[in-house]
Design an enzyme around this catalytic site. Structure first.
Site, PDB file in Angstrom:
ATOM      1  N   LYS A   1      93.429 -12.360  88.915  1.00  0.00           N
ATOM      2  CA  LYS A   1      95.063 -12.692  88.604  1.00  0.00           C
ATOM      3  C   LYS A   1      95.279 -13.735  87.365  1.00  0.00           C
ATOM      4  O   LYS A   1      94.192 -14.201  86.730  1.00  0.00           O
ATOM      5  CB  LYS A   1      95.733 -13.307  90.016  1.00  0.00           C
ATOM      6  CG  LYS A   1      94.722 -14.752  90.208  1.00  0.00           C
ATOM      7  CD  LYS A   1      95.144 -15.319  91.605  1.00  0.00           C
ATOM      8  CE  LYS A   1      94.372 -16.468  91.810  1.00  0.00           C
ATOM      9  NZ  LYS A   1      94.755 -17.114  93.177  1.00  0.00           N
TER      10      LYS A   1
ATOM     11  N   ARG B   1     100.273 -22.593 103.464  1.00  0.00           N
ATOM     12  CA  ARG B   1     100.851 -22.114 102.362  1.00  0.00           C
ATOM     13  C   ARG B   1     101.236 -20.641 102.477  1.00  0.00           C
ATOM     14  O   ARG B   1     102.622 -20.614 102.414  1.00  0.00           O
ATOM     15  CB  ARG B   1      99.823 -22.306 101.172  1.00  0.00           C
ATOM     16  CG  ARG B   1     100.309 -22.067  99.848  1.00  0.00           C
ATOM     17  CD  ARG B   1      99.321 -22.404  98.832  1.00  0.00           C
ATOM     18  NE  ARG B   1      98.186 -21.333  98.776  1.00  0.00           N
ATOM     19  CZ  ARG B   1      97.315 -21.325  97.865  1.00  0.00           C
ATOM     20  NH1 ARG B   1      97.158 -22.125  96.733  1.00  0.00           N
ATOM     21  NH2 ARG B   1      96.575 -20.208  97.929  1.00  0.00           N
TER      22      ARG B   1
ATOM     23  N   TYR C   1     100.228 -36.690  64.365  1.00  0.00           N
ATOM     24  CA  TYR C   1     101.609 -37.380  64.972  1.00  0.00           C
ATOM     25  C   TYR C   1     101.086 -38.554  65.491  1.00  0.00           C
ATOM     26  O   TYR C   1      99.954 -38.769  66.476  1.00  0.00           O
ATOM     27  CB  TYR C   1     102.049 -36.500  66.197  1.00  0.00           C
ATOM     28  CG  TYR C   1     102.915 -35.180  65.411  1.00  0.00           C
ATOM     29  CD1 TYR C   1     104.095 -35.357  64.887  1.00  0.00           C
ATOM     30  CD2 TYR C   1     102.700 -33.887  66.057  1.00  0.00           C
ATOM     31  CE1 TYR C   1     104.786 -34.429  64.298  1.00  0.00           C
ATOM     32  CE2 TYR C   1     103.354 -32.869  65.501  1.00  0.00           C
ATOM     33  CZ  TYR C   1     104.330 -33.112  64.571  1.00  0.00           C
ATOM     34  OH  TYR C   1     105.189 -32.237  63.860  1.00  0.00           O
TER      35      TYR C   1
ATOM     36  N   MET D   1     101.404 -28.239  68.266  1.00  0.00           N
ATOM     37  CA  MET D   1     101.649 -27.007  68.777  1.00  0.00           C
ATOM     38  C   MET D   1     100.618 -25.762  68.147  1.00  0.00           C
ATOM     39  O   MET D   1     100.199 -25.096  68.780  1.00  0.00           O
ATOM     40  CB  MET D   1     102.976 -26.726  68.517  1.00  0.00           C
ATOM     41  CG  MET D   1     103.544 -25.380  69.129  1.00  0.00           C
ATOM     42  SD  MET D   1     105.043 -24.923  68.783  1.00  0.00           S
ATOM     43  CE  MET D   1     106.022 -26.193  69.853  1.00  0.00           C
TER      44      MET D   1
END
Length: 343
Positions: free
Chosen positions: A32, A124, A239, A291
């Site tokens: 998955k 769950r 940063y 990023m």
């Protein structure tokens, strides 16, 4: 574009270790979240060639990219099926893992086999044991599943309680096979193996193998150097000026950031490798991961130029310890901006 360097041999060796530990039970693979970030179809093809036949995804939309399936391979959809998904599900070569009475009633109308999940204490997903037999009546159940909540804590009382609950529930529900153990559950012993196990994270470099050794890392990254600059003592990088040079430093900024899946938590904590394999130099992260960019201190590495590549190791557990995130999060965050390269 950064590269994700993927090791077929490590992936297959990890699966074979799980398969050897559970024989004669079958060993499947959870793929998955796009094969835990590595590329689900590529993972499926490699593991199927090694002998794996049972694969697990969470959603129906994960099935079409896996097609066509190799001979003998089955796909199971762990989240079951909804009315909206049913038309597409009926066209796909996969079985739902039914988890509610409503899903069972919906699937019963198709007359097709299915799998089912029993909740044995995790609270769950899954049918309650006292409703499961009635809910699944007249449905051919190929595999009856449950899921362990605390398998990575071998001494936890929930493991034995869930095992007992699953044995009791399975005695009331006809099924061709039974499955309880995930990666960590395999190490709990043969009583937890039943007919089939479903390792996930342990195949991809996270957690431990059944014998207690660390899972082999399957991935590493390579990032191209965009710019190299000399930074004097006292000057900062990135940063928030979180890195301040304590010596005259040579800083390489590479095209790799948190948009690619290189965690921001590795700011001033990660590292890259420069040089040939027999003469590697470790280059510590310098400043905040942004990023699209990360910077590394290459002062001690000679011969690097703009346009060269740095290898960025990706041991999921080591990265988890350094970043404050889990190995699961780090793997599934590996983005689509990587050029995935299998060896």
């Amino acid at each position: 574009m950064a590269q994700l360097l993927l090791d077929s041999g490590a992936l297959v060796a990890n699966w074979r270790d799980f398969a050897a530990a559970v024989g004669p039970a079958a060993c499947g693979a959870a793929i998955k979240a796009d094969g835990y970030g590595l590329g689900a179809r590529a993972v499926l093809l490699r593991l199927a060639a090694a002998g794996c036949q049972q694969f697990y995804v969470a959603h129906w939309h994960e099935v079409p990219p896996l097609l066509p399936l190799p001979d003998g391979v089955t796909i199971s959809v762990l989240h079951g099926v909804t009315a909206a998904e049913l038309p597409a599900a009926l066209l796909l070569p996969a079985q739902p893992v039914l988890m509610t009475a409503g899903q069972a009633a919906l699937w019963r109308q198709t007359g097709r086999p299915a799998q089912a999940m029993i909740d044995t204490g995790m609270n769950r997903l899954g049918l309650a044991p006292d409703e499961a037999a009635d809910a699944l009546a007249s449905i051919e159940i190929s595999v009856l599943h449950s899921h362990l909540a605390c398998a990575d804590q071998p001494g936890h009382a929930m493991n034995a309680a869930q095992l007992a609950g699953f044995v009791a529930a399975a005695s009331t529900i006809p099924a061709q096979s039974r499955a309880l153990a995930n990666s960590a559950g395999v190490a709990l012993g043969r009583a937890y193996h039943f007919d089939l196990v479903r390792p996930g994270i342990g195949l991809f470099g996270g957690g431990l193998l059944p014998d207690g050794r660390p899972s082999r890392s399957v991935a590493s990254m390579a990032a191209r150097i965009l710019q190299i600059r000399d930074v004097p003592v006292g000057a900062s990088v990135g940063y928030a000026a979180t890195f301040v040079a304590a010596r005259p430093s040579r800083i390489a900024t590479v095209a790799l950031g948190y948009a690619d899946g290189y965690a921001r938590g590795l700011s001033n904590a990660g590292w890259a490798l420069a040089g040939l394999r027999d003469n590697r130099v470790s280059c510590s992260a310098a400043g905040r991961v942004s990023m699209d960019l990360s910077s590394f201190d290459i002062t001690d590495a000679s011969g690097l130029s703009e346009g060269d590549w740095l290898e960025v190791p990706f041991d999921p557990e080591a990265m988890a310890a350094a970043s404050g995130r889990t190995s699961y999060e780090l793997l599934v965050a590996l983005g689509q901006r990587f050029d995935r390269m299998w060896a």
